[in-house]
Scaffold this active site. Structure first.
Site, PDB file in Angstrom:
ATOM      1  N   LEU A  30       0.810  -1.214   0.000  1.00 19.74           N
ATOM      2  CA  LEU A  30       0.000   0.000   0.000  1.00 19.74           C
ATOM      3  C   LEU A  30       0.848   1.270   0.000  1.00 19.74           C
ATOM      4  O   LEU A  30       1.945   1.295   0.550  1.00 19.74           O
ATOM      5  CB  LEU A  30      -0.914  -0.022   1.225  1.00 19.74           C
ATOM      6  N   HIS A  34      -3.549   4.445  -1.934  1.00 14.60           N
ATOM      7  CA  HIS A  34      -4.500   3.602  -1.201  1.00 14.60           C
ATOM      8  C   HIS A  34      -5.000   4.333   0.048  1.00 14.60           C
ATOM      9  O   HIS A  34      -6.173   4.265   0.404  1.00 14.60           O
ATOM     10  CB  HIS A  34      -3.833   2.287  -0.776  1.00 14.60           C
TER      11      HIS A  34
END
Ligand code: PAF
Length: 278
Positions: A30, A34
């Protein structure tokens, strides 16, 4: 934060929730992009679920499935710090058990751009996204505009199959120098990182020409192509100036246009885009 590995456990949790649930589907590793989706979900939904699943069906043989970056411990720490309520992190056998044989195909939109270069890609994406929507039953599902065609394909899937969910698209998050965030940026080493800026620079050039009054899509494509051709590490896969809804290639920009491109830098295939609105 709860972490669920099985569909049954996630469903038990889901049944106990009242209020709106937001889903952020991811393949992990991530980054700020995100994080911006999670924050958007927190703003609109009462509970936020993030799925982490490197979906094998959207990778063709020879693509980077095996080496796709993974760091679940780091992802979970980041999501915990973002106050995510639940993470769904199944293994491949949970999503595609033995005997699995059902796939979802969105026609027309998936044959071009990314779909032309990666023929089975969107079939894998739409199949897993539909499964995640059935499993999590969210009120809203969040995607980044970085994968603009994916967002358009998912909107079409949801419309055509009457899925009761709101699809929310969020802006691209970029590094300070313009590089669009992507989990695959980790592949860029040495001079490739600097060379990768040709993508955002070519989009900035298209926007500049457009702002100065250029409406000929062929001219925009050609000017982007020459800028990228000057970077020896870059190999163009496609450059597109297309209608932002239908993704049909344009001759003249008279309605919102998606300017998108895929370029290989060294061994890494990168995509980026911007929207031009007349
Ligand atoms: O954009 C991604 O990370 C993936 O394509 C998605 C939507 C999580 C489906 O695997």
């Amino acid at each position: 934060m709860d972490v669920f590995r099985t569909i049954a456990d996630l469903r038990t949790w889901r049944r106990a929730q009242t209020g709106d649930v937001g889903l952020v589907p991811t393949m992990g590793y991530l980054h700020e992009g995100h994080r911006s989706l999670v924050r958007a979900a927190h703003t609109s939904d009462d509970r936020t679920v993030v799925s982490i699943f490197v979906n094998p069906t959207q990778f063709a043989p020879g693509e980077d499935l095996a080496r796709y970056p993974r760091d679940e411990a780091r992802d979970l720490a980041l999501l915990d710090a973002e106050r995510v309520d639940a993470v769904f992190a199944p293994n491949a056998g949970e999503i595609y058990p033995d005997g699995y044989c059902t796939y979802v195909d969105v026609g027309r939109l998936t044959a071009r751009l990314e779909g032309a270069s990666r023929p089975a890609h969107f079939r894998g994406v739409t199949t897993v996204v539909l499964k995640l929507l059935h499993i999590v039953q969210p009120r809203r599902v969040y995607f980044g505009q970085k994968d603009a065609q994916q967002l358009a394909v998912v909107r079409t899937l949801v419309r055509d199959l009457d899925v009761d969910v709101e699809v929310v698209g969020r802006p691209i998050v970029r590094e300070a120098d313009g590089l669009a965030l992507s989990s695959r940026n980790v592949y860029l080493c040495g001079d490739d990182r600097a060379a990768a800026l040709v993508l955002s620079r070519s989009l900035a050039l298209a926007a500049e020409l457009f702002d100065a009054g250029e409406r000929d899509a062929g001219v925009l494509r050609a000017r982007m192509r020459s800028l990228i051709a000057a970077e020896p590490r870059a190999e163009i896969d496609y450059i597109s100036v297309a209608d932002a809804e239908t993704l049909d290639e344009l001759e003249v920009v008279a309605a919102p246009a998606l300017v998108s491109l895929a370029v290989r830098i060294g061994g890494t295939r990168l995509i980026d885009n911007t929207v031009l609105t007349p």
